[in-house]
Every structure is written in C-alpha cells, then in structure tokens.
Design an enzyme around this catalytic site. Structure first.
Site, PDB file in Angstrom:
ATOM      1  N   GLY A  24       0.841  -1.203   0.000  1.00 16.32           N
ATOM      2  CA  GLY A  24       0.000   0.000   0.000  1.00 16.32           C
ATOM      3  C   GLY A  24       0.871   1.245   0.000  1.00 16.32           C
ATOM      4  O   GLY A  24       0.512   2.270   0.577  1.00 16.32           O
ATOM      5  N   GLY A  27      -0.405   4.692  -0.933  1.00 19.16           N
ATOM      6  CA  GLY A  27      -1.533   5.223  -0.151  1.00 19.16           C
ATOM      7  C   GLY A  27      -1.131   6.341   0.791  1.00 19.16           C
ATOM      8  O   GLY A  27       0.048   6.674   0.969  1.00 19.16           O
ATOM      9  N   LYS A 202       1.899   7.565  21.333  1.00 19.57           N
ATOM     10  CA  LYS A 202       1.927   8.917  21.901  1.00 19.57           C
ATOM     11  C   LYS A 202       2.654   8.887  23.253  1.00 19.57           C
ATOM     12  O   LYS A 202       2.351   8.052  24.103  1.00 19.57           O
ATOM     13  CB  LYS A 202       0.506   9.448  22.101  1.00 19.57           C
ATOM     14  CG  LYS A 202      -0.270   9.605  20.785  1.00 19.57           C
ATOM     15  CD  LYS A 202      -1.671  10.126  21.048  1.00 19.57           C
ATOM     16  CE  LYS A 202      -2.586  10.009  19.834  1.00 19.57           C
ATOM     17  NZ  LYS A 202      -2.269  10.881  18.724  1.00 19.57           N
ATOM     18  N   GLU A 236     -12.533  15.886  18.378  1.00 24.30           N
ATOM     19  CA  GLU A 236     -11.824  16.415  17.213  1.00 24.30           C
ATOM     20  C   GLU A 236     -12.634  17.552  16.610  1.00 24.30           C
ATOM     21  O   GLU A 236     -13.866  17.557  16.708  1.00 24.30           O
ATOM     22  CB  GLU A 236     -11.660  15.321  16.158  1.00 24.30           C
ATOM     23  CG  GLU A 236     -10.844  14.143  16.633  1.00 24.30           C
ATOM     24  CD  GLU A 236     -10.667  13.125  15.512  1.00 24.30           C
ATOM     25  OE1 GLU A 236      -9.627  13.181  14.844  1.00 24.30           O
ATOM     26  OE2 GLU A 236     -11.565  12.308  15.305  1.00 24.30           O
ATOM     27  N   HIS A 260      -8.664   2.914  20.250  1.00 25.84           N
ATOM     28  CA  HIS A 260      -7.995   4.020  20.946  1.00 25.84           C
ATOM     29  C   HIS A 260      -8.549   4.267  22.357  1.00 25.84           C
ATOM     30  O   HIS A 260      -7.810   4.369  23.322  1.00 25.84           O
ATOM     31  CB  HIS A 260      -8.130   5.316  20.141  1.00 25.84           C
ATOM     32  CG  HIS A 260      -7.634   5.199  18.732  1.00 25.84           C
ATOM     33  ND1 HIS A 260      -6.582   4.387  18.370  1.00 25.84           N
ATOM     34  CD2 HIS A 260      -8.038   5.801  17.585  1.00 25.84           C
ATOM     35  CE1 HIS A 260      -6.361   4.503  17.069  1.00 25.84           C
ATOM     36  NE2 HIS A 260      -7.235   5.348  16.569  1.00 25.84           N
TER      37      HIS A 260
HETATM   38  C1  BG6 Z   1      -7.781   7.363  13.604  1.00 24.56           C
HETATM   39  C2  BG6 Z   1      -9.221   7.501  13.214  1.00 24.56           C
HETATM   40  O1  BG6 Z   1      -7.499   6.062  14.003  1.00 24.56           O
HETATM   41  O2  BG6 Z   1      -7.498   8.252  14.674  1.00 24.56           O
HETATM   42  C3  BG6 Z   1      -9.510   8.921  12.805  1.00 24.56           C
HETATM   43  O3  BG6 Z   1      -9.497   6.623  12.139  1.00 24.56           O
HETATM   44  C4  BG6 Z   1      -9.101   9.889  13.886  1.00 24.56           C
HETATM   45  O4  BG6 Z   1     -10.896   9.087  12.498  1.00 24.56           O
HETATM   46  C5  BG6 Z   1      -7.680   9.618  14.341  1.00 24.56           C
HETATM   47  O5  BG6 Z   1      -9.189  11.202  13.360  1.00 24.56           O
HETATM   48  C6  BG6 Z   1      -7.322  10.435  15.564  1.00 24.56           C
HETATM   49  O6  BG6 Z   1      -5.964  10.296  15.830  1.00 24.56           O
HETATM   50  P1  BG6 Z   1      -5.132  11.481  16.462  1.00 24.56           P
HETATM   51  O7  BG6 Z   1      -3.778  10.900  16.666  1.00 24.56           O
HETATM   52  O8  BG6 Z   1      -5.176  12.623  15.496  1.00 24.56           O
HETATM   53  O9  BG6 Z   1      -5.817  11.828  17.731  1.00 24.56           O
END
Ligand code: BG6
Length: 529
Positions: A24, A27, A202, A236, A260
């Site tokens: 990929g 991508g 992170k 977000e 997450h």
């Molecule tokens: C990704 C999701 O795994 O994590 C996204 O698919 C999201 O939708 C992103 O925006 C958020 O990651 P970060 O590191 O920007 O908080």
C-alpha cells in the site's frame, strides 16, 4: 529544566538490518506517516545503514518515480507547520541519502507472482529478516498474510525474523475480529504479529504507566474508595475529511472506541505489572478489558448516545453537516459522535463508571482522561462564616493526551482574606515546560519497536477480542435502533450526551479545558445562613 537533546531516541541503538516491504506504498498512510517516520528514525541514526524499504502497490512505478513522488510530498509537508508531524525541518542532503533506500515493486496483493518476486528479492540479499507492513485497505489483511504464508515467507530462522504489521480496523465486530485473528494465526505465530494502535505511540499515553507506577503519590488513591468516576474524551474539530467511503460504513464507535479509547481505559485501569514485559502488560490489559461488564442490548442503548453533526461553526468558519459532506449518503445515520458509560467489574473499579466519548466537529481538539475523585468525606469548614461549604470542589486529575500535553490536578486552597473561604485551583505539568518534544509523526516509536522486536505497545489477540466483546452490545443495540441525535458542528455532542451524565448527577469535563468541572456538593455539608 528543558532538555536540549531533541533527538527522539538519543540513547537507543540502531535496529538490525532488514527489508521492510510496505504494502500500500502509494496510499495516504505510507506517504503521510510511515515514510516520514522512517526518515526521522534514519536521521536519528536508528536504522541500519543497509536497511531497504520496498514499496509494493498495484500502481505503475519504479524506484525513481516512487522517490520523486515522496520527495515532493515530504518537502511540502516539512514546510507546513500545521500538518501532522509537519514543521519538521527536512535536511535535504539527508533526505537524498535516505531516499536511496527506497525501492518500488509493482504488484497485485492477490497474485502469487507478487509474493514469489518478494521471495526472490529477499534471497538476493545478505540478511534474511523482513518486516511486512500492511498499509492497505483492511480487506487485504488476511489475504496478504495467507499469500505470504503460502509463499513460505513467514517462516523464521534462528538468525532472522519475519514480522507482519497491521493497522486497525481489526475487524468490524467480534465475529469478524475473531475470523481475522484466526486467519492470521493459521499462517504465523502471535509473536510475529504487530497490531498497531497509533495512540500507543503517543508519549503522553505511555506516560500514564510512568505516572501511575513510578510515583507513590497516585496509586494509593487509584481505586473505588477515592475515585468517583473516570471520563475519557477524544474530541476532534475535523469532520469526515476525505474518508467518507470508510467512515460512513464504520462510524465513530468502530473507528475510535474498541481501539484508541479502550487503550486509554486500559492504561488507566490496569493493575501494576508483575514484570515490565510486553506479555505482562498485555495480559493486564486483556484482563481489564475482559472485566468490562457486558451490557444487555437494552442496557447498552440506555447507556449510550449516538450523535451526528449538523452544519455549524468551528473556529469562526461555517462548516457543512455530515450528510452534506462529499461521499456521504444524504440519508446516512452513521454516528459521528459516540458516548457511553461502561463499568469495569473487578475489585478495584467496582461501582466506578467510566464515561467515554468521541466525536468529530466538536468545539476543540482535545484527547484527555479526567479522573474525578470523590469529595472530601466531611465538610470540615461548615461552621465558618462566608463559606459555601456544601459546595466544596472535588479533586480532578486531568491527563491531557493532546494537545497541551501534560497533567493537571485541581485542588482546594484557602482564598486569602479574613474569613475562611476556598477556591478550586490547579497545579500542573506541561510537557513543553520540560522537554523540547521533536516534531514527530507518532509512528517512530512504533516502527522502531517493530524493527527491534518489542511488542509492548502492540495489541495482542486477546486484547482485541475482549475490546470487541465489550463493544458488541452497543453495535447490536445500534443496529436495531440506528437513530442519531443531531448536534451543531462546534458543539460537544448532542443534548442526550450531557443527559447521560446528568442523570447520574455528574457532568462532562469541558472540552478543551485543563481544569475540572465546577464545584460538586459535599455530603454532610450545610451552608450557614
Ligand atoms: C484514527 C481515526 O485512528 O485516529 C480517525 O481513524 C481519527 O478518524 C484519528 O481522526 C485520531 O488520531 P489522532 O492521533 O489525530 O488523535
């Protein structure tokens, strides 16, 4: 005191020589995050000088066109301070050297011929180790793994490894996750699989373990005797961006929660480790995720909120509603906000709700964990003049994952003056006050760990399946009733999300703020009239 060494891994040794096959390679993930991370690792002397990176994809190309396309992209990104991992100065000379390691192989992921050529490529080299990174659409994960297996490319030797890296989504529900895991494990060992959850890359997420287990201060209070509830937020401001095709089929719950948000929950809720090893950590995580109470479908509906953003304003800009976004079905009921309450049924956490929420187009970008402590058991100062003693604030610990990385603690202090009165004040640690965090993509640590064989930050089969098991009741309930509550872009979820906490006598920590929510009533306290 600020540290002046901005190298990411100043003291780590370079990884051993290998070939990384990047499936990929044309991508977005490869371009935006993986290649820049490899460049950063190389800049810091952490890749073997002979390591090669071979992009594999179906589109036509050769080494020269692959390098050229990446050079333009990386240079533009390096110049853009706002971009993820951007603002990271590009050393042109270093990039030129680094780009000589990049190669390209045109190939179809579904054809045996591609894997035969990969085998021949490996054979022509001195070393035999290989890392297969699947930066592909998820539908290829199992098939590519099986093709690698059939071509004999997953067999390891005493002095070389074969590893496979995959990215979420690991399935769409419990059943498909089990099937994917079974297919992967039919051609390789668990020790060869690196399931990436980029949140674990992170620094602030890794710091949760250090804060908890390298300090004597927190752990004695880290239980249901002192903690009232815990909130986990990933807010977000971005909308669905260019990913409508993926997002409209998946939604906020699948996109963010079993991976997450549950990783954050696990880091906060696990027991101390018996040993600091990948297996010990992953076993504790599997245990705590396995302890999440399986709601019935009805309970899941009652304890959750589905929201979808409508048109609104973010940072003084008008933005369209989700259904107006390009590529989204105009009648879509996909959730862009998911909120829920979960209970962790074990000795430490019995009775402590964990409230989780994540959403697009909220008021601020803010990923944080708020630990809300119980109020002081007795209103000591209730007979004092001028004191609103029934409203003593609780203590809050806010672990700020991003942005404003750090840790803040709210506590009570006497307001100066002749009468005894109190205010909630905060004490904090901001990363930026102590460290010059280098501009990174967040993938450097993870890729380095794949190259050095450290599985600590990767998900094991049981953590994945326990996560989906906890999420499955919400999926089932939402399939039966897929109505969504609207919220205007720029708001922190629909009204029902606030109601979810209010009915428990609680409120969400304000998105984008590092202090705890207002003042909470103290049992036994009485205001003096
Ligand atoms: C990704 C999701 O795994 O994590 C996204 O698919 C999201 O939708 C992103 O925006 C958020 O990651 P970060 O590191 O920007 O908080």
């Amino acid at each position: 005191m600020a540290q002046d060494d901005t190298r990411h891994y100043a003291s780590a040794p370079a990884a051993d020589n290998t070939i990384m096959f990047l499936f990929g390679a044309s991508g977005d993930l490869a371009k935006r995050l993986l290649i820049p991370s490899l460049y950063n690792l190389d800049r810091d002397g952490l890749l073997d000088p002979n390591m090669k990176i071979v992009g594999v994809d179906i589109s036509e190309g050769d080494d020269a066109s692959f390098r050229e396309g990446l050079t333009d992209f990386i240079a533009a990104k390096a110049a853009d301070r706002e971009a993820e991992g951007g603002g990271n100065a590009l050393d042109e000379e270093h990039w030129r050297d680094f780009s000589q390691r990049l190669h390209y192989m045109q190939g179809d992921f579904t054809e045996a011929g591609t894997f035969q050529r990969i085998g021949e490529y490996i054979e022509q080299r001195d070393g035999n180790s290989a890392l297969f990174y699947l930066a592909t659409a998820p539908r290829f994960f199992a098939e590519v793994a099986e093709n690698l297996g059939q071509a004999g490319l997953l067999e390891e030797g005493s002095d070389y490894y074969r590893r496979l890296v995959i990215e979420k989504p690991f399935g769409r529900d419990l059943e498909s996750a089990r099937e994917l895991n079974a297919r992967l494990l039919s051609v390789m060992q668990e020790e060869q699989i690196y399931r990436i959850d980029h949140f674990l890359g992170k620094e602030t997420v890794q710091n949760i373990l250090v804060a908890r287990f390298a300090n004597v201060l927190f752990e004695p209070f880290w239980n249901n005797h002192y903690i009232d509830h815990i909130q986990i937020t990933a807010a977000e401001t971005v909308g669905v961006e260019q990913r409508a095709g993926f997002y409209d089929q998946n939604g906020a719950l699948r996109d963010m929660v079993p991976n997450h948000l549950f990783q954050l929950l696990a880091m906060v809720a696990i027991e101390p480790l018996a040993a600091f090893t990948a297996d010990a950590l992953r076993s504790e995580k599997a245990k705590v995720l396995g302890a999440i109470r399986p709601w019935s479908k009805e309970e899941a509906r009652e304890n959750s909120v589905r929201g979808q953003y409508r048109a609104g304003r973010i940072k003084d800009e008008n933005v369209p509603g989700y259904r107006e976004e390009s590529g989204v079905d105009e009648n879509s009921n996909t959730e862009t906000y998911a909120g829920m309450k979960v209970m962790v049924d074990n000795w430490r956490w019995a009775g402590v709700p964990f409230y989780l929420r994540t959403g697009k187009r909220m008021s601020a970008r803010d990923t944080e964990i708020t630990i809300c402590f119980k109020p002081a058991p007795y209103a000591q100062f209730r007979n004092t003049a001028n004191t609103e003693v029934e409203h003593i604030g609780s203590n809050y610990l806010v672990i700020q994952i991003q942005p404003n990385e750090g840790l803040w603690f709210d506590f009570q202090a006497k307001r100066p003056g002749p009468t005894l009165d109190m205010d909630t004040i905060k004490m904090g640690f901001a990363y930026k006050d102590f460290y010059d965090l280098p501009a990174t993509t967040g993938y450097e640590t993870l890729i380095y760990d794949c190259l050095t064989g450290d599985q600590m930050l990767f998900q094991r089969v049981d953590t994945i399946e326990n996560g989906w098991r906890a999420v499955q009741p919400f999926l089932d309930a939402w399939e039966e009733d897929d109505s969504v509550d609207g919220y205007a872009a720029g708001e922190d979820g629909p009204e029902s999300a606030h109601e979810l906490l209010r009915r428990d006598g609680r409120e969400w920590h304000k998105v984008g703020e590092v202090t705890g929510p207002g003042k909470a009533p103290v049992p036994g306290g009485q205001r003096r009239k």
